[in-house]
Design an enzyme around this catalytic site. Structure first.
Site, mmCIF file in Angstrom:
data_model
loop_
_atom_site.group_PDB
_atom_site.id
_atom_site.type_symbol
_atom_site.label_atom_id
_atom_site.label_comp_id
_atom_site.label_asym_id
_atom_site.label_seq_id
_atom_site.Cartn_x
_atom_site.Cartn_y
_atom_site.Cartn_z
ATOM 1 N N ARG A 117 0.835 -1.218 0.000
ATOM 2 C CA ARG A 117 0.000 0.000 0.000
ATOM 3 C C ARG A 117 0.869 1.268 0.000
ATOM 4 N NH1 ARG A 117 -3.124 -3.711 -0.432
ATOM 5 N NH2 ARG A 117 -5.259 -3.794 0.361
ATOM 6 N N SER A 193 -10.562 -1.005 3.757
ATOM 7 C CA SER A 193 -9.755 -1.162 4.972
ATOM 8 C C SER A 193 -9.329 0.218 5.466
ATOM 9 C CB SER A 193 -8.489 -1.963 4.665
ATOM 10 O OG SER A 193 -8.818 -3.229 4.166
ATOM 11 N N GLU A 288 -4.752 3.429 6.573
ATOM 12 C CA GLU A 288 -4.503 3.100 5.166
ATOM 13 C C GLU A 288 -5.177 4.146 4.291
ATOM 14 O OE1 GLU A 288 -5.485 0.952 1.363
ATOM 15 O OE2 GLU A 288 -6.880 1.657 2.861
HETATM 16 N N1 EPU Z 1 -10.217 -11.323 10.218
HETATM 17 C C1 EPU Z 1 -10.675 -11.192 11.504
HETATM 18 N N2 EPU Z 1 -11.796 -10.433 11.730
HETATM 19 C C2 EPU Z 1 -12.473 -9.822 10.707
HETATM 20 C C3 EPU Z 1 -12.005 -9.978 9.389
HETATM 21 C C4 EPU Z 1 -10.866 -10.736 9.167
HETATM 22 O O1 EPU Z 1 -10.114 -11.715 12.449
HETATM 23 O O2 EPU Z 1 -13.473 -9.135 10.997
HETATM 24 C C5 EPU Z 1 -9.003 -12.130 9.968
HETATM 25 C C6 EPU Z 1 -9.343 -13.302 9.093
HETATM 26 O O3 EPU Z 1 -9.522 -14.431 9.882
HETATM 27 C C7 EPU Z 1 -8.162 -13.463 8.193
HETATM 28 C C8 EPU Z 1 -7.438 -12.147 8.245
HETATM 29 O O4 EPU Z 1 -8.081 -11.342 9.229
HETATM 30 O O5 EPU Z 1 -7.276 -14.423 8.704
HETATM 31 C C9 EPU Z 1 -7.394 -11.450 6.908
HETATM 32 O O6 EPU Z 1 -8.714 -11.094 6.515
HETATM 33 P P1 EPU Z 1 -9.103 -10.736 5.007
HETATM 34 O O7 EPU Z 1 -8.695 -11.832 4.089
HETATM 35 O O8 EPU Z 1 -10.527 -10.305 5.010
HETATM 36 O O9 EPU Z 1 -8.163 -9.533 4.603
HETATM 37 P P2 EPU Z 1 -7.582 -8.255 5.363
HETATM 38 O O10 EPU Z 1 -6.153 -8.497 5.676
HETATM 39 O O11 EPU Z 1 -8.466 -7.804 6.475
HETATM 40 C C10 EPU Z 1 -6.712 -7.221 3.129
HETATM 41 C C11 EPU Z 1 -6.734 -5.902 2.425
HETATM 42 C C12 EPU Z 1 -8.063 -5.721 1.707
HETATM 43 C C13 EPU Z 1 -8.251 -6.851 0.715
HETATM 44 C C14 EPU Z 1 -8.191 -8.187 1.475
HETATM 45 C C15 EPU Z 1 -8.234 -9.367 0.558
HETATM 46 C C16 EPU Z 1 -5.272 -4.441 3.730
HETATM 47 C C17 EPU Z 1 -5.202 -3.260 4.645
HETATM 48 N N3 EPU Z 1 -6.516 -4.816 3.381
HETATM 49 O O12 EPU Z 1 -7.692 -7.167 4.173
HETATM 50 O O13 EPU Z 1 -8.006 -4.504 0.986
HETATM 51 O O14 EPU Z 1 -9.490 -6.748 0.036
HETATM 52 O O15 EPU Z 1 -6.938 -8.267 2.201
HETATM 53 O O16 EPU Z 1 -7.028 -9.447 -0.113
HETATM 54 O O17 EPU Z 1 -4.248 -4.978 3.342
HETATM 55 C C18 EPU Z 1 -8.487 -2.175 1.117
HETATM 56 O O18 EPU Z 1 -7.281 -1.992 1.041
HETATM 57 O O19 EPU Z 1 -9.316 -1.229 1.215
HETATM 58 C C19 EPU Z 1 -8.997 -3.535 1.142
HETATM 59 C C20 EPU Z 1 -10.287 -3.814 1.290
#
Ligand code: EPU
Length: 293
Positions: A117, A193, A288
């Site tokens: 990012r 995010s 972010e």
């Molecule tokens: N998780 C939780 N609680 C929640 C949601 C998720 O504990 O409410 C845990 C899940 O168990 C999982 C981990 O967090 O192990 C990762 O969750 P997820 O795959 O939903 O992705 P994220 O890391 O929360 C990132 C990006 C998103 C992108 C997704 C999918 C960042 C800051 N965010 O989210 O990007 O869509 O991966 O690749 O890196 C954005 O940048 O606006 C965005 C939506």
């Protein structure tokens, strides 16, 4: 100030100045060979429409970035990423207007200094350039990237053998996953995010793991990435509503505006979340979204 879709910006108060909405459109092939298409897109194009343009022609590379809100010009600004793919993977170069000299300059991938990012345009060149166009290298004989999260499972549920999934099928699976977890900004105000996923030193992670054995984690070259959503959820914020703001019930990392919240109220919620994660885990969350204050 130049604004694309405005989907990753939080105005913490009224902006006292001129805002220019970018509406520069156009997508065309720069060159192509048997394997690749070098596609140029102008910065005011809607990102998802560019993705659909490629999906319809079976050009692989950006299908995992389906449904990300915002414009093409904003994509390199923060090296957009989702479901195991970041923009830099198929990025070739961009043209940007130097706002001091008014000359159009070309930046290759290395000069953009992409990170998680991150790009040079968010760091020391911030405010000095207007991104005008980007050129991507797309594969005419694509291989799908289906290793992240639930992609395989969704494909199987739809009766598609994951290994032979087409670009269109992967894109449809991503759209299904995103639509099930992330609120549509047109319906419920949000910027995706709100925080980056923090990367912490290995020894700090090991100490945390003794107190929180089920802490989610992803090893990186420079430490351990801990999902901010998990940290926020553990602090009790997930699905919690504070006035007209809140943390989304299906993705704790997404802060939402239920309709009438002012920017400063969303900002205050973010500060309160940062404080509670710091108190519980000793980790400082970094926004972010682009905060205008
Ligand atoms: N998780 C939780 N609680 C929640 C949601 C998720 O504990 O409410 C845990 C899940 O168990 C999982 C981990 O967090 O192990 C990762 O969750 P997820 O795959 O939903 O992705 P994220 O890391 O929360 C990132 C990006 C998103 C992108 C997704 C999918 C960042 C800051 N965010 O989210 O990007 O869509 O991966 O690749 O890196 C954005 O940048 O606006 C965005 C939506």
């Amino acid at each position: 100030m130049f604004l694309g879709g405005g989907s990753n910006v939080l105005f913490c108060k009224d902006y006292d100045g001129l805002i220019i909405r970018n509406n520069i459109k156009g997508i065309h092939i720069e060159r192509e060979d048997e394997q690749y298409v070098y596609l140029k897109a102008y910065s005011g194009e809607v990102w998802h429409e560019l993705v659909m343009h490629c999906v319809e022609r079976n050009w692989g590379g950006i299908e995992n970035l389906s449904l990300i809100p915002g414009t093409v010009g904003a994509a390199p600004m923060q090296n957009i990423g989702a479901y195991g793919v970041e923009l830099e993977k198929c990025f070739v170069e961009l043209e940007a207007l130097n706002l001091e000299t008014l000359e159009l300059q070309t930046f290759n991938k290395e000069q953009c200094q992409f990170g998680y990012r991150e790009s040079v345009f968010k760091r020391h060149l911030k405010g000095h350039y207007f991104i005008y166009s980007i050129t991507l290298k797309l594969d005419k004989h694509p291989h799908s990237n289906i290793e992240y999260g639930d992609i395989r499972q969704i494909l199987s549920e739809k009766g598609t053998a994951p290994e032979s999934a087409s670009i269109r099928e992967v894109s449809d699976a991503i759209i299904a996953i995103r639509s099930s977890k992330l609120p549509d900004p047109k319906v419920l105000g949000n910027s995706g995010s709100f925080f980056k996923n923090p990367v912490i030193p290995v020894d700090q992670f090991e100490k945390l793991k003794t107190d929180f054995p089920d802490i989610k984690h992803f090893p990186q070259e420079n430490g351990v990435k801990v999902p901010a959503a998990w940290l926020i959820e553990q602090c009790g914020w997930k699905g919690k509503r504070v006035g007209e703001t809140g943390s989304h019930a299906k993705q704790a990392l997404v802060l939402v505006n239920y309709g009438a919240a002012k920017g400063e109220e969303i900002y205050q919620l973010a500060l309160d979340i940062i404080q509670s994660v710091k108190d519980k885990f000793g980790i400082l969350l970094e926004p972010e979204v682009n905060l205008i204050n």
